[in-house]
Every structure is written in C-alpha cells, then in structure tokens.
Scaffold this motif. Sequence first.
Motif, mmCIF file in Angstrom:
data_model
loop_
_atom_site.group_PDB
_atom_site.id
_atom_site.type_symbol
_atom_site.label_atom_id
_atom_site.label_comp_id
_atom_site.label_asym_id
_atom_site.label_seq_id
_atom_site.Cartn_x
_atom_site.Cartn_y
_atom_site.Cartn_z
ATOM 1 N N ALA A 311 48.137 49.611 38.613
ATOM 2 C CA ALA A 311 48.790 50.391 37.240
ATOM 3 C C ALA A 311 49.565 49.886 35.857
ATOM 4 O O ALA A 311 49.831 49.975 35.600
ATOM 5 C CB ALA A 311 49.525 51.720 37.811
ATOM 6 N N LEU A 312 50.185 48.832 36.197
ATOM 7 C CA LEU A 312 50.645 47.612 35.866
ATOM 8 C C LEU A 312 50.076 47.824 34.878
ATOM 9 O O LEU A 312 50.012 47.314 33.700
ATOM 10 C CB LEU A 312 51.655 46.763 36.725
ATOM 11 C CG LEU A 312 52.404 46.015 35.682
ATOM 12 C CD1 LEU A 312 53.452 46.752 34.438
ATOM 13 C CD2 LEU A 312 53.059 45.256 36.302
ATOM 14 N N TYR A 313 48.916 46.720 35.401
ATOM 15 C CA TYR A 313 48.055 46.193 34.704
ATOM 16 C C TYR A 313 46.778 47.187 33.428
ATOM 17 O O TYR A 313 47.084 47.121 31.762
ATOM 18 C CB TYR A 313 46.614 45.163 35.193
ATOM 19 C CG TYR A 313 45.358 45.320 34.667
ATOM 20 C CD1 TYR A 313 45.433 44.045 33.409
ATOM 21 C CD2 TYR A 313 44.221 45.753 33.878
ATOM 22 C CE1 TYR A 313 44.267 43.427 32.483
ATOM 23 C CE2 TYR A 313 43.025 45.664 33.058
ATOM 24 C CZ TYR A 313 43.227 44.258 32.901
ATOM 25 O OH TYR A 313 42.493 43.507 31.817
ATOM 26 N N GLY A 321 41.292 56.093 30.691
ATOM 27 C CA GLY A 321 40.430 56.515 31.786
ATOM 28 C C GLY A 321 38.877 55.728 31.652
ATOM 29 O O GLY A 321 38.514 56.002 30.707
ATOM 30 N N ALA A 322 38.202 56.682 32.480
ATOM 31 C CA ALA A 322 36.824 56.949 33.003
ATOM 32 C C ALA A 322 36.279 57.893 33.666
ATOM 33 O O ALA A 322 37.280 58.664 33.954
ATOM 34 C CB ALA A 322 35.967 55.241 33.281
ATOM 35 N N LYS A 357 43.645 58.177 36.474
ATOM 36 C CA LYS A 357 42.754 58.781 35.151
ATOM 37 C C LYS A 357 41.113 58.707 35.619
ATOM 38 O O LYS A 357 40.355 57.922 34.160
ATOM 39 C CB LYS A 357 43.086 58.543 33.675
ATOM 40 C CG LYS A 357 45.551 58.339 34.065
ATOM 41 C CD LYS A 357 45.770 57.906 32.394
ATOM 42 C CE LYS A 357 46.790 57.989 31.910
ATOM 43 N NZ LYS A 357 47.825 57.358 31.231
ATOM 44 N N LEU A 358 41.046 59.136 36.397
ATOM 45 C CA LEU A 358 39.256 58.811 36.673
ATOM 46 C C LEU A 358 38.653 60.880 36.703
ATOM 47 O O LEU A 358 39.367 61.656 36.990
ATOM 48 C CB LEU A 358 38.977 58.433 38.206
ATOM 49 C CG LEU A 358 39.504 56.964 38.003
ATOM 50 C CD1 LEU A 358 38.700 56.197 39.407
ATOM 51 C CD2 LEU A 358 37.970 55.826 36.866
ATOM 52 N N GLU A 359 38.018 60.708 35.605
ATOM 53 C CA GLU A 359 37.461 62.338 35.433
ATOM 54 C C GLU A 359 36.183 62.090 36.469
ATOM 55 O O GLU A 359 35.430 61.486 36.514
ATOM 56 C CB GLU A 359 37.027 62.501 34.192
ATOM 57 C CG GLU A 359 36.333 63.671 34.025
ATOM 58 C CD GLU A 359 35.931 63.846 32.899
ATOM 59 O OE1 GLU A 359 34.602 65.108 32.389
ATOM 60 O OE2 GLU A 359 35.895 63.062 31.734
ATOM 61 N N ALA A 453 40.567 48.047 38.789
ATOM 62 C CA ALA A 453 41.088 46.964 37.513
ATOM 63 C C ALA A 453 40.282 46.541 37.842
ATOM 64 O O ALA A 453 40.122 46.012 36.144
ATOM 65 C CB ALA A 453 42.399 46.528 38.522
ATOM 66 N N ARG A 454 39.563 46.025 38.193
ATOM 67 C CA ARG A 454 37.831 44.961 37.804
ATOM 68 C C ARG A 454 37.394 45.557 36.754
ATOM 69 O O ARG A 454 36.534 45.193 36.054
ATOM 70 C CB ARG A 454 37.681 44.928 39.213
ATOM 71 C CG ARG A 454 36.724 43.732 39.166
ATOM 72 C CD ARG A 454 36.502 42.612 38.508
ATOM 73 N NE ARG A 454 35.279 41.829 37.939
ATOM 74 C CZ ARG A 454 35.325 40.225 38.113
ATOM 75 N NH1 ARG A 454 36.843 39.750 37.233
ATOM 76 N NH2 ARG A 454 34.315 39.923 38.342
ATOM 77 N N TYR A 455 37.048 47.711 36.816
ATOM 78 C CA TYR A 455 36.335 47.638 35.340
ATOM 79 C C TYR A 455 37.293 48.002 34.123
ATOM 80 O O TYR A 455 36.027 46.977 33.926
ATOM 81 C CB TYR A 455 36.005 49.424 36.273
ATOM 82 C CG TYR A 455 35.351 49.421 34.814
ATOM 83 C CD1 TYR A 455 33.787 49.754 35.107
ATOM 84 C CD2 TYR A 455 35.800 50.746 34.094
ATOM 85 C CE1 TYR A 455 32.885 50.716 33.406
ATOM 86 C CE2 TYR A 455 35.536 51.466 32.790
ATOM 87 C CZ TYR A 455 34.160 51.421 32.672
ATOM 88 O OH TYR A 455 32.791 51.967 32.124
ATOM 89 N N ALA A 456 38.559 47.699 34.631
ATOM 90 C CA ALA A 456 39.138 47.358 33.638
ATOM 91 C C ALA A 456 39.395 45.864 32.976
ATOM 92 O O ALA A 456 39.311 45.896 31.760
ATOM 93 C CB ALA A 456 40.484 48.399 33.575
#
Length: 588
Positions: A311-313, A321-322, A357-359, A453-456
């Motif tokens: 969340a911090l990252y 979001g995604a 924040k994932l739809e 986190a990896r996706y972001a």
Amino acid sequence: MKKTALKLLSAALSLTLLLGAAGCGQRQAADPKGPAKLAYVPLDDRPDNVERAVYLAESLDYKLLLPDSSLYATKLDGQPLNPNGEQSGDRAALYEWVLRQEKEGCDRYILSLDQLLSGGLVGSRALAGENPVTLSDGTTLTETALLENLLSVLSQDENNRVWLLDSVMRLAPTVGYGGFGLNEYAALRNYGAMARPHLAGDDLRVDLITADYRLGTDGQPLAVQSAEPLPEGALSQYLSARERKLNLGAHLLDLLDDETHKNFSVLIGVDDSSLEDSIQKNEIAYLSAHLREGDWLLSGVDDLAFKAISALYLQDCGWEGAKASLRYIGGLEAEPACAYDYQPLNVVVDQHLEFFKLESLSGTRGADLQILVLTAPAEPERTGDYAWALNNALAENRKNKLPTILIDASNDAYGTVIHDALTQQAELSVLLAYAGFLDMAIVTGTALSHGVARYAWLTRSPAPETNDAANTAFVKSLSDGVIKDFAFRNTVRNDLYTYVREDLKGSPDNFYRPEIDSAAVLARLEADMEVSAAPVLANFSGGKLITSLSPWVEENCGTLTISNYRFPWNRVFEIGMDIDREATAPET
C-alpha cells in the motif's frame, strides 16, 4: 488536539534519546537514484514478518531498515530469553530506535503496535493491565504515553508516511507461552467463540463491550467448558488481556481523529477467528465504526506487513487501480476457507480487492491481470478435474500474456495433487504472486499484496527489466512462498513432526520442552528438503520471469539455491532459509 503536560514532558525527554545510530539517511525525494529507506518494526521474528517482508520491500526498490532481531524476537516457554530478560520484544529499545530513524531523516514507516506496545503478537494476547515502559535514560512512560509521544514526533514532519499495524485479539492466547497449554487454549477458544449480546448505536462502547465479555446473548454468565480444570485466574487473565488490547486500539483511533495525523494510515487485522457470533464481533464493530477514510480493518494478521508495504508503494507511485479478472476453481468460495475465518472466502477476497483498488471482472476481456483462487473441492472426487482446470487457466494466461496471481485457499484439501501438477506442468516463475502456506485467513492478503505490487512495479517503474536487484528480490519472495508450501508443508513438516515425537521423544512445538537435539532436527530438515524442494527449484531454474508488461518481456529466471535452514521459534511449524539467485545471461 490538546497535549497534556505529561505528554509534552515525555516527548521532550524522548527526543534527547535521538543519538548516533545510523538511520534512514536522506529522504526519498532527495535521493532519487538510490533505494528509498523504509523503517520497519515487525510483528515478531517469524520469517513472513522478516525475510519475506525484506524481499517484498527490495522488489519495490525500498531498503527496509530493521532493528536488531533480538529486540523483536519472541521466545516460547523454556527457551533462552531475549537480552531484555523477557520472552517478548524490547518495547523501550524499539521506541527509541524509531525515534532515531526520524532524527536521521526517515520518512517512510511501517510499525507494528503489537510489537511496540506488547513485545509482539504473542505478548499482546498475554499482557493485562498497565505495563509501563522504562527508557534507557530512566524515564518511565505508560503505554498510552508512549503511543502518544510516538505519534506526536512522527506527525511533526508532513513528508512522513506512516502505516500503523494493529490486530483484533484472536479467540485464545498462545499455547506454550506464559505457561499456557492445550487445555487452556481449547477451553478459552470455545468460550471466546460463544455469542455475546449484540451491541449497536450508542451502546457500542468499550466499557459496555468489555462488561459483556462474560455474558451470553441472554444476559446470563457463560460457563467455561474444559476437559481439565483451568489454572486459577486463567479466565480473568484472558479477559483482562482482551480488555487491554481493545482499550489501546480505541485510544489509537481517538488520537488520530484530527488533522494533525493525516499522514498516518491504520491497518487492523482480525486474528484467528470464527464464523460464530463470537467475543470478537463487538470489538470488530467498534473499531470499524471509528476508522477514518483510508484506514482499514481486514481479515488476517500475519500478512499485515505485506499489505502495508504494498500500500505504501502504491501511494508512492500514484496507483489509480486496475481491472482484475477473478476466477474461483473448486466451487466453495461462498464458505469460510477454514474454521479460523470469520467471513466467507469470497467476502475476504472482495474486501482485499477494494483495499488494492482492483475492479473485479468475471471474464478476462479488458482485464489487466487475473486472480485465480483455488478453493476446497465442492466435489472431492473431482480433484483431478480442478487440477486440470487450474493448469489450463495458467497456460491460457501465459499464451495470452495475462499476468496472474494464484491463491491456494483450499486448506490442504487436495494434498499434494495440485502441487505436483503445478510443478510438473506449469511455469511457476511467471506468476505475479503465489500464496498457500499460511493460514487461510492470510493467504488472500499475502498473494494480493505481492501480486498487485509486482504488477504496479512492472507498469510504473522505469525500465523494470534492467533492475536486477529488484527482480532478484521478487524471485526470492515468490520462490520462498512456493517452496515452503509445495516442499515443506505437506511432506517435510509432517515427517519432522513424527521424527521429533517418536525418535527424539520431544515436542515438535517447542524443542526446549523437553530440550532435544535441535541439530539432529535441523539435519533431518536439510536432508528432507534436499529431496522435496529439488523439483520446485528445477521448475524455477528452468523457467522464465516477466520483467516488463509493455512491451511484454520474459527473461530467464536464473538458478536458485537454498542454504542456512533454521527454525526461528525452535519448533517445527515454520522454517527460515536463505535463497540465492544466480541470474543467467539473456538469450540472444
């Protein structure tokens, strides 16, 4: 918020302790070429709170700063004590360590309040009443004063970003700590699971919640059902620990309820629970009602650090979001994944999707990534079909370049069938994340923390494919979860339990009660893991690693080796290990 004279005096005294020790150095904004420094006080010294948290942070280009491990370690009954002479962490030393990081310019923090106020998760279930903290200069602070001072100091720098981690106490204290045994655990867990009066509206107050701890829904005192008589005072100690924990949590939320603390975020986890209307329900309702926007209460405790780091990252990288395709395989997503969950699996997943924040999408069209969740089998005779469906989904996603998070929430219902199928037929290194080893209440948060986190990182970091240090840390984190689940949990751990009980005549839950030859257990672990982990290591070493999504880039995962196996709590349940990655040259 008005400050009391005691608070101001204590804060001033505390600031005099900000001396010397190396801290966070320059702030993130002033040092764009180096890793951002993140000060972290863990829940305790178990591997998922330490090693894998370090891997996750480093995979996001943070440098995780930790106090000395002896300051946050937990020791079970009969084991050598910490340097502070206690079984729990050193609250004074940790408090002073955090203040030193602030003095040295750190502006990113993840702090476990169970550790800072109680000496760790286990300690938070055992401490009752008031437990003052004496600092190195002789100053004595109440627990609430320590908390107030900490928040006061960290709130003075508007550049700080602070995640405070807390928990709702589980239904029973810890076996093997403070003289607490299996009989007490079973009796008090059953007692805690009994329904209490339902409080709402103006009646949802801490004093009324604790007053009802001993009452059933009919207002009559509840009786403890125990196979053997409980030690004198055991019930009162248990309820007093609950009351202390709830009061500290309520005080925290009260302190943060003003504009001077807008740089703090609170994340509360619900520890081992029950679907029943238990002693936790009013506590959960009260805390939930007092959360601010941006604060969260979610199922799971041992994944709190993972969620906070991610969340911090996401805050730092401007995450908006995604869209995630969500697919369950197994058919039991509408039920709790195990007896220690207080919500159905799909509710736990949905809440975590909202946190990140994932739809949620029902299909893959338009999805940025997919979340595959394996549940226990609705039809046990069809385990092979579920294994095929899971492997087929992974293969299709690889073919269609759809990054995937895999959650095994089946609670061992498939034995080794799924693990064998994945090892033999899937390419594990291309996953964004995997979780299955931890308790079921935790696997969702663990997998989504790492995967999102990896996706972001892959979509937000400049030239992610060239950052070998971050990619290596990611491979270590991913393989750590897979190896412990595939190789250790279902095969090696069971063998070790039997070996310690039958061959060494000891307790697999505590190598010091009675004291056994721990070197022999370690040797057995190393020998078993050499065999059991080999197929998983070969899978990773022969696989690919996604290092960019646009354009899609895969590189050789590299060769993985394991060394330095250890039992951090001197028990069989969990292990630590070092993972090394030797990157291979890219293909030409």
